[in-house]
Design an enzyme around this catalytic site. Structure first.
Site, mmCIF file in Angstrom:
data_model
loop_
_atom_site.group_PDB
_atom_site.id
_atom_site.type_symbol
_atom_site.label_atom_id
_atom_site.label_comp_id
_atom_site.label_asym_id
_atom_site.label_seq_id
_atom_site.Cartn_x
_atom_site.Cartn_y
_atom_site.Cartn_z
ATOM 1 C CD GLU A 162 -5.909 5.287 3.084
ATOM 2 O OE1 GLU A 162 -5.346 4.321 3.630
ATOM 3 O OE2 GLU A 162 -5.288 6.267 2.633
ATOM 4 N NE ARG B 15 -3.791 3.262 0.699
ATOM 5 C CZ ARG B 15 -2.644 2.803 0.200
ATOM 6 N NH1 ARG B 15 -2.660 1.910 -0.778
ATOM 7 N NH2 ARG B 15 -1.490 3.216 0.654
ATOM 8 C CB SER C 35 -3.584 8.541 6.028
ATOM 9 O OG SER C 35 -2.233 8.572 6.428
#
Length: 312
Positions: A302, A162, A212
Site C-alpha cells: 500500500e 487503494r 499498514s
C-alpha cells in the site's frame, strides 16, 4: 522566488524517518509555484516527484536523482450547501475536522489518517468501510506533459481499493470537489473520536511507520479453496486483512537491523530508530514471500516504494 535545496535528506520528511538525499528539493505553496518547479525540472531534464507529508513512502537510502516537490498548497472553501473545494496539499485531518465542525458527513471515519488530501485521493485512502472517493464529485489535476489543468469526474478517476487513475497517468492533483451529506456535528465528532481511539492503539504517537504496509485483499477475488480455509470472522468490510496472512506465517514481532514488525499487528513495520530502507525492504520481502509460498497470494504494498524494486 522558489528556493531549491541540494542533497535534501528525505528522512526529514517521511514518517518512517528513512530516506536518502534528494538531488533537488523545493516546497511549493501555490499552483503557480508548482508549475514553475515542474518547468524547472523539465528544463534541466531532471525527473520530478510531487509528495505530500511523506506518510506513505518507503524511500531508498541511496541518492534520489530527482527534484522532489513538496506540495503545501492548502485551502478549504465552502461555496454552498454540502459542497467543499479542497486544495490537494491540505492535511487530511484538517479536512476531517472542518467537515465535523460544519456538520458534513462522509469523511469522519478517516480521522487520524496522516498525509494530505492529494495523497489520500491518489491512493483512495479509507478506513472502517469508508473511502475518500465515496463523496468525490470531481478532481482537478495537472497534465504532466502539457502542464494544462484537466477535470476528472468521479468515474473518470477509476477509483478502486487503494487505487486511482492517478497512479497510472502521473497527473498531479490540484483540487478536489466533495459533495457530502448533512450530519449532526456532535454525532460526527463522537464517531471520529471512537475511530481515533482505535487508531491510537495501533499507531501510538511518535511511532515511525508508514501505516499498514501491504494492501488488504478483496475477499471475492480469492479462489474458493483459499476462502474456505479462512474463518469468516477474519473477513472485515469484504476484505481479508494482510495482517492475518502475515501473522499466520510468523511475522509478528520479527525484526532485522532496526526494523521491527509490531508484536501487536503483523502488517505494521516500525523503524526503531536505526533502521534503513534496505532493512525494511528485506523484512517486507521475506514475509511477502512466505505468504506467497503458503497461500499463493501475492501481497501488494500500500506504501509507495521510491527508487526500490518491486517486492515480488
Amino acid at each position: 522566488m522558489l528556493e531549491f535545496e541540494d542533497n535534501y535528506p528525505l528522512s526529514k520528511l517521511t514518517t518512517l524517518q528513512i530516506g536518502g538525499p534528494a538531488k533537488k528539493f523545493v516546497t511549493v505553496t501555490t499552483q503557480e509555484e508548482l508549475i514553475e518547479a515542474i518547468k524547472s525540472a523539465k528544463s534541466h531534464q531532471l525527473p520530478y516527484l510531487v509528495i505530500g507529508e511523506g506518510s506513505n513512502l518507503l524511500v531508498s537510502d541511496e541518492e534520489i536523482n530527482k527534484l522532489i516537490i513538496q506540495n503545501r498548497i492548502a485551502a478549504i472553501s465552502h461555496p454552498r450547501g454540502v459542497t467543499l473545494l479542497v486544495k490537494s496539499g491540505t492535511p487530511l485531518q484538517n479536512l476531517v475536522d472542518y467537515t465535523i465542525i460544519h456538520g458534513l458527513s462522509g469523511l469522519q471515519k478517516l480521522a487520524g489518517i496522516p498525509g494530505t488530501v492529494g495523497g489520500a485521493v491518489y491512493g483512495n485512502a479509507g478506513a472502517y468501510g469508508q473511502s475518500i472517493s465515496d463523496h468525490i464529485n470531481k478532481v482537478s489535476a495537472l497534465n504532466p506533459d502539457k502542464l494544462t489543468i484537466e477535470q476528472f469526474s468521479n468515474p473518470q478517476c477509476r477509483f478502486d481499493y487503494r487505487d486511482s487513475i492517478f497512479k497510472q497517468n502521473k497527473y498531479t492533483l490540484l483540487e478536489v470537489t466533495f459533495k457530502l451529506e448533512n450530519g449532526d456535528p456532535e454525532t460526527l465528532q463522537q464517531e471520529a473520536s471512537e475511530i481515533l481511539s482505535k487508531r491510537l492503539v495501533k499507531y501510538p504517537p511518535g511511532i515511525k511507520c508508514p501505516g499498514s504496509f501491504f494492501k488488504n485483499i478483496i475477499a471475492q477475488t480469492l479462489p474458493k479453496e483459499i476462502l474456505e480455509k479462512i474463518p469468516q470472522e477474519k473477513i472485515v468490510y469484504g476484505k481479508l486483512p494482510a495482517g492475518v496472512l502475515l501473522e499466520t506465517v510468523g511475522a509478528k514481532g520479527q525484526s532485522i537491523d532496526g526494523i521491527q514488525i509490531s508484536p501487536n499487528h503483523a502488517n505494521l513495520f516500525i523503524n526503531q530508530g536505526t533502521g534503513t530502507a534496505q532493512a525494511f525492504y528485506n523484512l517486507a520481502k521475506e514475509y511477502a514471500q512466505k505468504v506467497k509460498e503458503k497461500f499463493n497470494i501475492t501481497l501488494e504494498p500500500e506504501v509507495q516504494l521510491i527508487n526500490l524494486p518491486p517486492l515480488i
